[in-house]
Design a protein around this motif. Structure first.
Motif, mmCIF file in Angstrom:
data_model
loop_
_atom_site.group_PDB
_atom_site.id
_atom_site.type_symbol
_atom_site.label_atom_id
_atom_site.label_comp_id
_atom_site.label_asym_id
_atom_site.label_seq_id
_atom_site.Cartn_x
_atom_site.Cartn_y
_atom_site.Cartn_z
ATOM 1 N N ASP A 156 0.833 -1.209 0.000
ATOM 2 C CA ASP A 156 0.000 0.000 0.000
ATOM 3 C C ASP A 156 0.867 1.258 0.000
ATOM 4 O O ASP A 156 0.573 2.221 -0.717
ATOM 5 N N GLN A 157 1.944 1.249 0.789
ATOM 6 C CA GLN A 157 2.841 2.405 0.839
ATOM 7 C C GLN A 157 3.541 2.615 -0.500
ATOM 8 O O GLN A 157 3.697 3.745 -0.956
ATOM 9 N N ALA A 158 3.967 1.532 -1.145
ATOM 10 C CA ALA A 158 4.608 1.636 -2.457
ATOM 11 C C ALA A 158 3.628 2.232 -3.478
ATOM 12 O O ALA A 158 4.019 3.058 -4.309
ATOM 13 N N LYS A 159 2.359 1.822 -3.394
ATOM 14 C CA LYS A 159 1.336 2.376 -4.300
ATOM 15 C C LYS A 159 1.161 3.869 -4.063
ATOM 16 O O LYS A 159 1.142 4.662 -5.012
ATOM 17 N N VAL A 160 1.007 4.251 -2.799
ATOM 18 C CA VAL A 160 0.797 5.662 -2.454
ATOM 19 C C VAL A 160 1.947 6.527 -2.956
ATOM 20 O O VAL A 160 1.732 7.615 -3.489
ATOM 21 N N HIS A 161 3.168 6.018 -2.823
ATOM 22 C CA HIS A 161 4.355 6.787 -3.225
ATOM 23 C C HIS A 161 4.759 6.537 -4.684
ATOM 24 O O HIS A 161 5.784 7.050 -5.132
ATOM 25 N N ARG A 162 3.948 5.738 -5.388
ATOM 26 C CA ARG A 162 4.178 5.441 -6.804
ATOM 27 C C ARG A 162 5.602 4.948 -7.057
ATOM 28 O O ARG A 162 6.299 5.423 -7.942
ATOM 29 N N LEU A 163 6.002 3.946 -6.273
ATOM 30 C CA LEU A 163 7.334 3.370 -6.399
ATOM 31 C C LEU A 163 7.319 2.187 -7.363
ATOM 32 O O LEU A 163 6.356 1.413 -7.407
ATOM 33 N N GLY A 164 8.400 2.053 -8.114
ATOM 34 C CA GLY A 164 8.567 0.892 -8.985
ATOM 35 C C GLY A 164 7.420 0.737 -9.963
ATOM 36 O O GLY A 164 7.018 1.668 -10.651
ATOM 37 N N LEU A 165 6.857 -0.462 -9.984
ATOM 38 C CA LEU A 165 5.793 -0.769 -10.943
ATOM 39 C C LEU A 165 4.542 0.062 -10.712
ATOM 40 O O LEU A 165 3.685 0.164 -11.599
ATOM 41 N N TRP A 166 4.426 0.684 -9.566
ATOM 42 C CA TRP A 166 3.233 1.484 -9.259
ATOM 43 C C TRP A 166 3.238 2.846 -9.933
ATOM 44 O O TRP A 166 2.283 3.606 -9.802
ATOM 45 N N VAL A 167 4.293 3.171 -10.719
ATOM 46 C CA VAL A 167 4.237 4.394 -11.537
ATOM 47 C C VAL A 167 3.252 4.197 -12.680
ATOM 48 O O VAL A 167 2.699 5.166 -13.190
ATOM 49 N N ASP A 168 3.045 2.951 -13.072
ATOM 50 C CA ASP A 168 2.075 2.636 -14.116
ATOM 51 C C ASP A 168 0.677 2.889 -13.552
ATOM 52 O O ASP A 168 0.360 2.441 -12.456
ATOM 53 N N PRO A 169 -0.190 3.607 -14.285
ATOM 54 C CA PRO A 169 -1.530 3.895 -13.760
ATOM 55 C C PRO A 169 -2.393 2.646 -13.556
ATOM 56 O O PRO A 169 -3.284 2.643 -12.722
ATOM 57 N N SER A 170 -2.129 1.583 -14.305
ATOM 58 C CA SER A 170 -2.904 0.354 -14.109
ATOM 59 C C SER A 170 -2.004 -0.870 -14.329
ATOM 60 O O SER A 170 -2.121 -1.546 -15.357
ATOM 61 N N PRO A 171 -1.113 -1.134 -13.379
ATOM 62 C CA PRO A 171 -0.216 -2.284 -13.541
ATOM 63 C C PRO A 171 -0.995 -3.596 -13.502
ATOM 64 O O PRO A 171 -2.010 -3.707 -12.815
ATOM 65 N N GLU A 172 -0.507 -4.556 -14.276
ATOM 66 C CA GLU A 172 -1.164 -5.855 -14.335
ATOM 67 C C GLU A 172 -0.434 -6.832 -13.421
ATOM 68 O O GLU A 172 0.783 -7.022 -13.534
ATOM 69 N N ALA A 173 -1.170 -7.454 -12.531
ATOM 70 C CA ALA A 173 -0.585 -8.423 -11.610
ATOM 71 C C ALA A 173 -0.044 -9.615 -12.395
ATOM 72 O O ALA A 173 -0.638 -10.018 -13.403
ATOM 73 N N PRO A 174 1.077 -10.184 -11.966
ATOM 74 C CA PRO A 174 1.677 -11.305 -12.695
ATOM 75 C C PRO A 174 0.749 -12.506 -12.854
ATOM 76 O O PRO A 174 0.756 -13.151 -13.903
#
Length: 160
Positions: free
Chosen positions: A133-151
């Motif tokens: 959740d913190q990585a998403k909030v801070h848009r870290l790594g793959l979370w810079v993508d507006p709609s990342p696809e889960a593996p």
């Protein structure tokens, strides 16, 4: 005499558990290969042991952030001695484990940096969900993508 008997019983119980696969052991070794962002080879007794990082799922090689995830894991552990907390084996025979580099929990770090998802099917660790959740909030790594696809969704899709 009773103490010796108890010790012998404990020994045989340990042997029995080891052979039935119910006992899990920690082991250490040097990381000799990084296959992707959640799979490594650890050299143990001069043989590589394939380890799948427990409770996380990194992007696939051909998926967005797949290469960056692999590179992030390599930067952390390649050619370093790690401790593997074994949690069992998967259907491919790989050890499922939590990787520690000193005091660092590598599985957690991959999620914290946005290089892997919490593997919802297998994880009940609330800390991992908080890190994600913190990585998403801070848009870290793959979370810079507006709609990342889960593996796991990516793997279900027909590939070109």
């Amino acid at each position: 005499m009773a103490v010796v008997g108890r010790g012998v019983r404990a020994f045989w119980l340990a042997v029995l558990l080891a052979f039935t696969g119910l006992a899990h052991a920690d082991f250490s070794g040097q990381v000799v290969a990084i296959l992707d962002g959640d799979t490594i080879d650890v050299l143990v007794d001069q043989r590589p042991v394939r380890v799948r990082l427990a409770q996380i799922d990194a992007p696939e090689k051909r998926q967005a952030f797949g290469t960056r995830s692999r590179e992030a894991l390599a930067a952390l552990v390649f050619r370093k001695t790690v401790l593997v907390g074994e949690e069992g084996r998967d259907r491919y025979g790989r050890v499922i484990g939590t990787i520690h580099l000193g005091n660092l929990n590598v599985n957690e770090k991959m999620v914290r940096e946005g290089m892997a998802w919490v593997y919802r099917k297998y994880s009940k660790d609330k800390m991992l969900y908080e890190l994600e959740d913190q990585a998403k909030v801070h848009r870290l790594g793959l979370w810079v993508d507006p709609s990342p696809e889960a593996p796991w969704a990516y793997r279900r899709r027909p590939q070109k």
